[in-house]
Enzyme design. Sequence first.
Site, PDB file in Angstrom:
ATOM      1  N   LYS A 280       8.699   3.340   0.089  1.00  0.00           N
ATOM      2  CA  LYS A 280       8.411   3.711  -1.288  1.00  0.00           C
ATOM      3  C   LYS A 280       8.885   5.139  -1.548  1.00  0.00           C
ATOM      4  O   LYS A 280       8.649   6.039  -0.739  1.00  0.00           O
ATOM      5  CB  LYS A 280       6.901   3.594  -1.538  1.00  0.00           C
ATOM      6  CG  LYS A 280       6.502   3.502  -2.996  1.00  0.00           C
ATOM      7  CD  LYS A 280       5.032   3.135  -3.114  1.00  0.00           C
ATOM      8  CE  LYS A 280       4.617   2.933  -4.555  1.00  0.00           C
ATOM      9  NZ  LYS A 280       3.199   2.560  -4.690  1.00  0.00           N
ATOM     10  N   GLU A 367     -10.361  -7.864  -7.456  1.00  0.00           N
ATOM     11  CA  GLU A 367     -11.378  -7.534  -8.453  1.00  0.00           C
ATOM     12  C   GLU A 367     -12.568  -8.485  -8.412  1.00  0.00           C
ATOM     13  O   GLU A 367     -13.719  -8.060  -8.607  1.00  0.00           O
ATOM     14  CB  GLU A 367     -10.753  -7.544  -9.852  1.00  0.00           C
ATOM     15  CG  GLU A 367      -9.718  -6.449 -10.086  1.00  0.00           C
ATOM     16  CD  GLU A 367      -8.317  -6.851  -9.640  1.00  0.00           C
ATOM     17  OE1 GLU A 367      -7.388  -6.038  -9.827  1.00  0.00           O
ATOM     18  OE2 GLU A 367      -8.149  -7.961  -9.094  1.00  0.00           O
ATOM     19  N   ARG A 395     -10.097  -9.685 -14.839  1.00  0.00           N
ATOM     20  CA  ARG A 395      -9.840 -10.586 -13.720  1.00  0.00           C
ATOM     21  C   ARG A 395     -11.140 -10.972 -13.001  1.00  0.00           C
ATOM     22  O   ARG A 395     -11.161 -11.918 -12.223  1.00  0.00           O
ATOM     23  CB  ARG A 395      -8.876  -9.928 -12.728  1.00  0.00           C
ATOM     24  CG  ARG A 395      -7.656  -9.313 -13.375  1.00  0.00           C
ATOM     25  CD  ARG A 395      -6.645  -8.838 -12.362  1.00  0.00           C
ATOM     26  NE  ARG A 395      -5.773  -9.942 -11.970  1.00  0.00           N
ATOM     27  CZ  ARG A 395      -4.846  -9.856 -11.031  1.00  0.00           C
ATOM     28  NH1 ARG A 395      -4.685  -8.739 -10.358  1.00  0.00           N
ATOM     29  NH2 ARG A 395      -4.071 -10.892 -10.752  1.00  0.00           N
TER      30      ARG A 395
END
Length: 630
Positions: A280, A367, A395
């Site tokens: 990344k 979640e 969610r």
Amino acid sequence: MDLLSIQNPSFLKKMTNQQLEQLSEEIRHFLIEKLSKTGGHIGPNLGVVELTIALHKCFDSPQDKIIWDVGHQSYVHKILTGRAKDFDTLRQYKGLCGFPKRSESEHDVWETGHSSTSLSAAMGMAIARDLKKEKSYIVPVIGDGALTGGMALEALNHIGHEKKDIIVILNDNEMSIAPNVGALHNILGRLRTAGKYNWVKDELEYLLKKIPAVGGKLASTAERLKDSLKYLLVSGMFFEELGFTYLGPVDGHSFEDLLENIQYAKKVKGPVLLHVLTKKGKGYHPAENDKRGTWHGTGPYKIETGDIIKPVNAPPAWSKLVSDTVQKLARKDDRIVAITPAMPVGSKLEEFAKEFPDRMYDVGIAEQHAATMAAGLATQGMKPYLAIYSTFLQRAYDQVVHDICRQNLNVFIGIDRAGLVGADGETHQGVYDIAFLRHLPNIVLMMPKDENEGQHMVYTALNYDDGPIAMRFPRGNGYGVPLDDQLKEIPIGSWNVLKEGNEAVILTFGTTIPMALEASHLLEKQGISVKVVNARFIKPMDEALLTEILEQQLPILTIEEAVLQGGFGSAVLEFAQEKGYHNAVIQRMGIPDRFIEHGSVKELLREVGLTVDHIVDKILTMTPKKQKRA
């Protein structure tokens, strides 16, 4: 190469690896320069430059479906599909979206702002392809962080069972928004260290075939030996046991490795998982060395130093105000536990984690699990604080209904990024939480007018023992108001009058209070006296004060930075109807019945008609006699 002239990815087919490497450098330079002005998700995109180029070289988009699970990782994809010329408008009002958008390009075959959806979408597309007897490759690209989401695991299970031809690209950069957590992350870690696994496995199978199969007993023994050695070679053959052909790990920055393995994956029947290792932020030192997740997504920055350009002397962020107050209270109450679904940085819980490592849980992109885990804690007398963005709380809706509210458990939900969030656009606007929470039995829902009231609400929430309680707060910084030294409880369901008036009433809360007050002062100059009420408790409402207002037969205007359908204004209308105030004049202002795209919050508020001028005009239409006299 002139990136602005790219129309579609077909030009990649004739390029050599050396030319592809040069293109990668040009794209990285382009992204670093453009995002320094607009801001955006630079770290994730710098990490997938080679991978994206390789995918578009090997597949024929849009006939072949490249599905980006991590939607903010699609910038390189946008460049290769003819949108480089639009990058000056990235994430800006009416400009280029920061996520895949089907209306923007035929190459964007799936829209996503929430992670862990690509595999389910891919399965749907694969089934449709097969039913229609079409020929195409289905290629979902999912990150290692997103793979911890329950929905992704459900899809993996189904894909493996159905044996559909799907090539899953697992982009493993070991670093999502926050450090990944969980057993699956550990499995991937072991797989990363077993780079020669596939070569050894193939050699092993070749040697075992040389064993003379004298009777079934020896053949079955050889098969068990193969399995035993397979598990010995790589601890946890997770994907192969799910029915996938596992390829990798592959160097995600080597075109030679990428192209060779993608071409191999295309020849394999059934589901394939290609495990690609990327870095990344690759190519930009500040992003490469980011350990906190700062470079996951940023505002504008200085290219030379990597310094993020921020307002000078800005007040503290709302997230920090809330987490600091929770941390302060946790020093006196060891029942307080903080939970976040992969957002410790965004929710500003890093300091809490340092001081209370045993009472801080980042559960990853999960979640639903976070909400029910909070409920489980509450059954044992603990005081869980669930820090979650409004858009991600969607969610966990069933868990809030079934596990938290139905059992009337003492869970404090901190609803971060409530209201319009701006540049991230329609997938992230936190405008639905009032509508999907207000109708739930047992829950208390509130929103403070400023930081001082905010810290008192946190105190109120963590001292509340009668069930679930949620506090909404916006993205960004507070107003810089002084904070009381002594925390105090706010009576549940109480409103307070911020400005007196006797000809109309504005009921509002949170971010829309300043514009309501300004509008009331402008109306005062026109001879119209407007009361402004801080309706800080959305549920339960202050029925005594609301009844008093209705008895006075004053026109009422409700304002909310949230959807009108099922919102706060709807609650006021319902109350008036139920109590028999059928002649009450009640008008509502809020978010209309459509998805709100990206842009600055100020631009979006103007678009939906939530401004001081709109409020003034609305009150004038509600007080026609005063308007004529004026």
